[in-house]
Every structure is written in C-alpha cells, then in structure tokens.
Write a protein that holds these residues in place. Structure first.
Motif, mmCIF file in Angstrom:
data_model
loop_
_atom_site.group_PDB
_atom_site.id
_atom_site.type_symbol
_atom_site.label_atom_id
_atom_site.label_comp_id
_atom_site.label_asym_id
_atom_site.label_seq_id
_atom_site.Cartn_x
_atom_site.Cartn_y
_atom_site.Cartn_z
ATOM 1 N N ALA A 1 34.333 52.072 42.133
ATOM 2 C CA ALA A 1 35.207 52.627 41.100
ATOM 3 C C ALA A 1 36.653 52.178 41.297
ATOM 4 C CB ALA A 1 35.123 54.151 41.108
ATOM 5 N N ILE A 2 37.052 51.971 42.527
ATOM 6 C CA ILE A 2 38.412 51.493 42.805
ATOM 7 C C ILE A 2 38.493 49.977 42.672
ATOM 8 C CG2 ILE A 2 40.146 51.244 44.633
ATOM 9 C CD1 ILE A 2 39.244 54.026 45.633
ATOM 10 N N LEU A 3 37.470 49.279 43.164
ATOM 11 C CA LEU A 3 37.514 47.821 43.210
ATOM 12 C C LEU A 3 37.429 47.179 41.826
ATOM 13 C CD1 LEU A 3 37.564 45.376 45.095
ATOM 14 C CD2 LEU A 3 35.075 45.430 45.101
ATOM 15 N N VAL A 4 36.585 47.717 40.960
ATOM 16 C CA VAL A 4 36.355 47.064 39.669
ATOM 17 C C VAL A 4 37.637 46.968 38.832
ATOM 18 C CG1 VAL A 4 35.135 47.294 37.455
ATOM 19 C CG2 VAL A 4 33.882 47.502 39.612
ATOM 20 N N PRO A 5 38.353 48.041 38.580
ATOM 21 C CA PRO A 5 39.533 47.880 37.718
ATOM 22 C C PRO A 5 40.740 47.243 38.421
ATOM 23 C CG PRO A 5 39.228 50.195 38.260
ATOM 24 C CD PRO A 5 38.076 49.448 38.833
ATOM 25 N N PHE A 6 40.789 47.317 39.745
ATOM 26 C CA PHE A 6 41.968 46.834 40.461
ATOM 27 C C PHE A 6 41.673 45.611 41.326
ATOM 28 C CE2 PHE A 6 42.612 51.456 39.941
ATOM 29 C CZ PHE A 6 43.715 51.403 39.111
ATOM 30 N N ARG A 7 40.612 44.869 40.998
ATOM 31 C CA ARG A 7 40.203 43.743 41.832
ATOM 32 C C ARG A 7 41.300 42.690 41.964
ATOM 33 N NH1 ARG A 7 36.141 38.967 41.004
ATOM 34 N NH2 ARG A 7 35.831 38.430 43.176
ATOM 35 N N GLU A 8 41.882 42.296 40.864
ATOM 36 C CA GLU A 8 42.907 41.240 40.906
ATOM 37 C C GLU A 8 44.121 41.692 41.718
ATOM 38 O OE1 GLU A 8 43.935 39.535 37.148
ATOM 39 O OE2 GLU A 8 41.848 39.514 36.486
ATOM 40 N N ALA A 9 44.537 42.920 41.560
ATOM 41 C CA ALA A 9 45.694 43.422 42.310
ATOM 42 C C ALA A 9 45.386 43.498 43.802
ATOM 43 C CB ALA A 9 46.090 44.800 41.788
ATOM 44 N N ILE A 10 44.161 43.904 44.151
ATOM 45 C CA ILE A 10 43.780 44.006 45.563
ATOM 46 C C ILE A 10 43.717 42.617 46.183
ATOM 47 C CG2 ILE A 10 41.899 44.641 47.126
ATOM 48 C CD1 ILE A 10 41.298 46.980 45.187
ATOM 49 N N VAL A 11 43.095 41.670 45.486
ATOM 50 C CA VAL A 11 43.004 40.294 46.007
ATOM 51 C C VAL A 11 44.392 39.698 46.165
ATOM 52 C CG1 VAL A 11 42.219 37.962 45.439
ATOM 53 C CG2 VAL A 11 40.664 39.904 45.156
ATOM 54 N N SER A 12 45.248 39.918 45.196
ATOM 55 C CA SER A 12 46.617 39.394 45.260
ATOM 56 C C SER A 12 47.388 40.008 46.433
ATOM 57 C CB SER A 12 47.340 39.678 43.955
ATOM 58 O OG SER A 12 48.686 39.280 44.034
ATOM 59 N N ALA A 13 47.255 41.302 46.631
ATOM 60 C CA ALA A 13 47.953 41.969 47.733
ATOM 61 C C ALA A 13 47.459 41.463 49.088
ATOM 62 C CB ALA A 13 47.758 43.479 47.633
ATOM 63 N N VAL A 14 46.156 41.265 49.223
ATOM 64 C CA VAL A 14 45.618 40.754 50.493
ATOM 65 C C VAL A 14 46.069 39.317 50.719
ATOM 66 C CG1 VAL A 14 43.480 40.134 51.695
ATOM 67 C CG2 VAL A 14 43.660 42.334 50.533
#
Length: 68
Positions: free
Chosen positions: A44-57
């Motif tokens: 539920a967290i990963l699906v909508p925020f995947r691009e932001a999480i990948v970018s932050a990492v």
C-alpha cells in the motif's frame, strides 16, 4: 450416515489434539495475519510512492558514493 459420524469423530479428535498441544507452540494464525498485514501495508505504501522512494534511495546512495 456412518461416514458423517466418522468425519465428526475425526474432526473432534483433531480439534482435541490441537487444543491439548504444546503450550509453547505459539499462535500461528496470529503470526500469519501479522505477516499478511505487513505485506499489504508495504504494498500500500510502495505502489503509489514507488518513484519517490526509488529517487530518494538513489539520491542517498549517490550522496554516499560521491562523498557527501
């Protein structure tokens, strides 16, 4: 009718065996529920925020590898 009585007896015997099991066995259904709910929460967290999480990492790794 005999098969139904046999099935009910077998079910009652299995339930009694599971009830009288090892007290240190733990709550398996509880752990399964926790694991499934955790996986659902991660999705539920990963699906909508995947691009932001990948970018932050990627930014964090670039910051570390480039020396700050």
């Amino acid at each position: 009718m005999r098969a139904l009585a046999w099935l009910l007896t077998l079910t009652a015997a299995l339930a009694a065996r599971l009830r009288d099991g090892d007290p240190e066995r733990g709550d398996v259904p509880g752990w399964v529920m926790i694991t499934v709910m955790t996986a659902a929460l991660v999705l539920a967290i990963l699906v909508p925020f995947r691009e932001a999480i990948v970018s932050a990492v990627q930014n964090a790794l670039a910051s570390v590898t480039n020396g700050g």
